[in-house]
Write an enzyme that holds these catalytic residues in place. Sequence first.
Site: not given
Length: 663
Positions: A246, A377-378
Site C-alpha cells: 500500500c 498493487n491491489e
Amino acid sequence: MKNKFLALCAVAASALSPVTFSNAQSNNVYTVKANEVKATVQPTMWGLFFEDINMGADGGIYAELVKNRSFEFDTPMMGWKEQKKEGATGKALVHNREAINPANRRYIRVESKPGDGYGLTNEGFRGMGIKKGEQYNFSVLARQQQGNNVALTVELVNPDGKVIGTTTVTPEGQQWKEYKASFTATETEPKAKLNIWPKGEGTVDLDMISLFPQHTWKERPNGLRADMVQLLADMKPGFLRFPGGCIVEGRTLDERFQWKKTIGPVEDRELIVNRWNTEFNHRLTPDYFQSFGLGFFEYFQLSEDIGAEPLPILNCGMACQFNTGELVPMDQLDPFIQDALDLIEFANGSVETTWGKKRADMGHPEPFNMKYLGVGNEQWGEQYIERYKAFEKALTEKYPDIKLITTTGPFPDGEEFEYLNTTLRSMKDARVDIIDEHYYRAPEWFRENATRYDNYDRNGPKIFAGEYASQTVAIASPDNKNTWNGAMSEAAFMTGLERNADVVVMASYAPLFAHAEAWQWTPDMIWVDNLRSYGTPNYQVQKIFSTNKGTHVVPVLLNNEAVTGQNGTFASATIDKNTNELILKVVNTSDKDLASEFVVDGVKKLNKKGTVTVLRSDNLNQENSFANPNAVSPTQKQVQVKDKKVKLNMQPYSVNVVRVKMS
C-alpha cells in the site's frame, strides 16, 4: 499488504483448534516418479516482499539512528527535545526555506551563549540501539554566522544520562558543509539517546543530523542493518519485491510512492508521511514517516547483494481504494506511464542515457538487469483495467521483454477477484504475463487450498503468490501470532504451489519485518528490536523451501494421487539437475507419527546416504522470540535409503525435507 481489516476483520481464523486426523495410518507407501518431469521450477519461485510497514525501513533495516534528522516531519521538532539546565539561555528555532529547497525545507538555528547547559536531544526510533566497542559515525550539515565560533559536543547517553560515547565537531564558514566525526561506544544500550551541546557564543544552523553504526551490510557508509540483511541473504531468495504494498498507492495520490524522489543525495530526497502511521486505531504511530534513505537505488542494490531479481511495483494512477480511491484521469496518466518507462531506463539503461547516467552517478555504472515490473498493487474494478491497458501499450512498445505483473486485488476470491481474474485472462488487446494473487486467511484455509492451482489454465498467465500469511485469530487482528500452526499450514499450501510450478512462478510471505515496539500489523516474518532480530517459524518454513528449491517438479503420489491432505499429509517433489538430487517436501499436519516409505521410480539407484531436515513442534501455538529465537528451527539427520526406497518416520506436526543423490 492492504488495509484489509476494513472489509475483513469479521472473518475469524479458528486457527488455534488442534489439527488432528484420527484415521492417520502407519506404513504409508508413496511413489516418486523421478523421471516424469511435470514442470520447471523458476529461479524466482521463492522470494521476498518488502514494504515499509511496522517500521521496516526507517527504524528498521535502514540503519540511521536519528529520527526526523532534517526536521521535515509534520511537527518539525518531533523526536527532538530542548535541554536547558538551570541558568542556560540558549534557544533554537526551526526555519523554513521551501521556496529555495522544497525537497528539504527546514533546518534548525541554534543560538548558543557562553557556559554550559543548553542543547538538543534526539530520542531515536524507540531509542537507539548501541553496541559496546562499535564505532559510530556522526554527520551534520552546518554553517555559522560570520565571526561565530560554536563547537558541537555530541554525546550518546543511556537512560540514566551516563555518557557512553562522545565526540566534537566545529562548523566553519557561512556556507552549508557536511561535517563528520566518529567515536566508539563504551557500553551496550538498547535505549540510548543523542545529545548535542553547543559550546561558545554565536549562532549555528544545523540540518541532516545523522548517526550510523560503522558496521552495516557490506560495510557501506550510511547503509543497512547487517543482521537484518543477513537473514534475507540466508534464504537465497529468487526475487525482492519492493517498495510494497500500500506504500505504492498512498492514502491519497499526493502520498503515493514516487521513485524519482528517492534517488540522488539523501538530503535531496523529499520526505513524506508513512501511510501506516494512523491507519490502525489499535496501533497509532504518528511519528512514522519515510525519509527515503532506503530508496529505489538501494532496493536494486540490495536485490543484487542477495542474488534476487529486482521486482519493483509502481503506482498506476490510483490511490488506495480502501482509503480515498483517488484516480488520475485517463487523459492525465502520461506522467505515471513515463515514470515506468524512466524506471526501466534507470535500472537497465546505458550510462549514455539520462536515467542510466543517474544510476551510474550513484555508483553503479553496470545495469541492474531488471526483468519484471508490477503495474499497481491491489487495485480492482474497471478503472484498474483501463489504466493497466494504457501502461501495457506504452511499455510493450518500448520494452517488450519486460514481464508485466497485474493484480487480482486484495482477496483470493469474491466479486473483485472474479472480475479481474476473468477479465485479465480473456483480454485480447493487452498482454498479461503474470497475475498477482494475495491470501490473508486462516491456517485451515491454507491446508484446504493446497489444490488451488491444480486446475488452472496451463497456457494462461502465470501466477505470483505475492502476499500470504496465516491469520491465527482474525484478518488484521493485532492478536495474530506467528505460531507453528500458521507456519505449518503455509508449508502445506506451498507444496501445492511447488507442484504447480508450471503455473506459479513466484511466491512471497508478507509482511517481511516488524519492530517489536513499533508494529502496526501482525503476523510478520522477521521480528526486530533496536539490537536484535530473529526469524519466526514462518521464516523457517520460507527458508527451508527456498534453500531446497530444485529445478524440475516430479510427481509424488499416494495411492496414485497427488498428496494433498490424505492422512494429514501434503507433499511435493523436485529434482535438482545441478546436483543430481531428489528433494522431497512432506508436511505431516496430523497428531500421529507416520512411518512412511517413498519408492523412487525412474532412477538406476539412490545414494545409500540421504538427509532429512525437520521443522516441528508438539505445541501448535509455539512461537519464536527474542528470548528463544530457535524454539522452532531446523534439525538435520541422516535418512535410511535402500533399494530405491526412502524410509521416513514423520513426527506429528512436522515439515520434512529429504535430499538424496540419484544416479
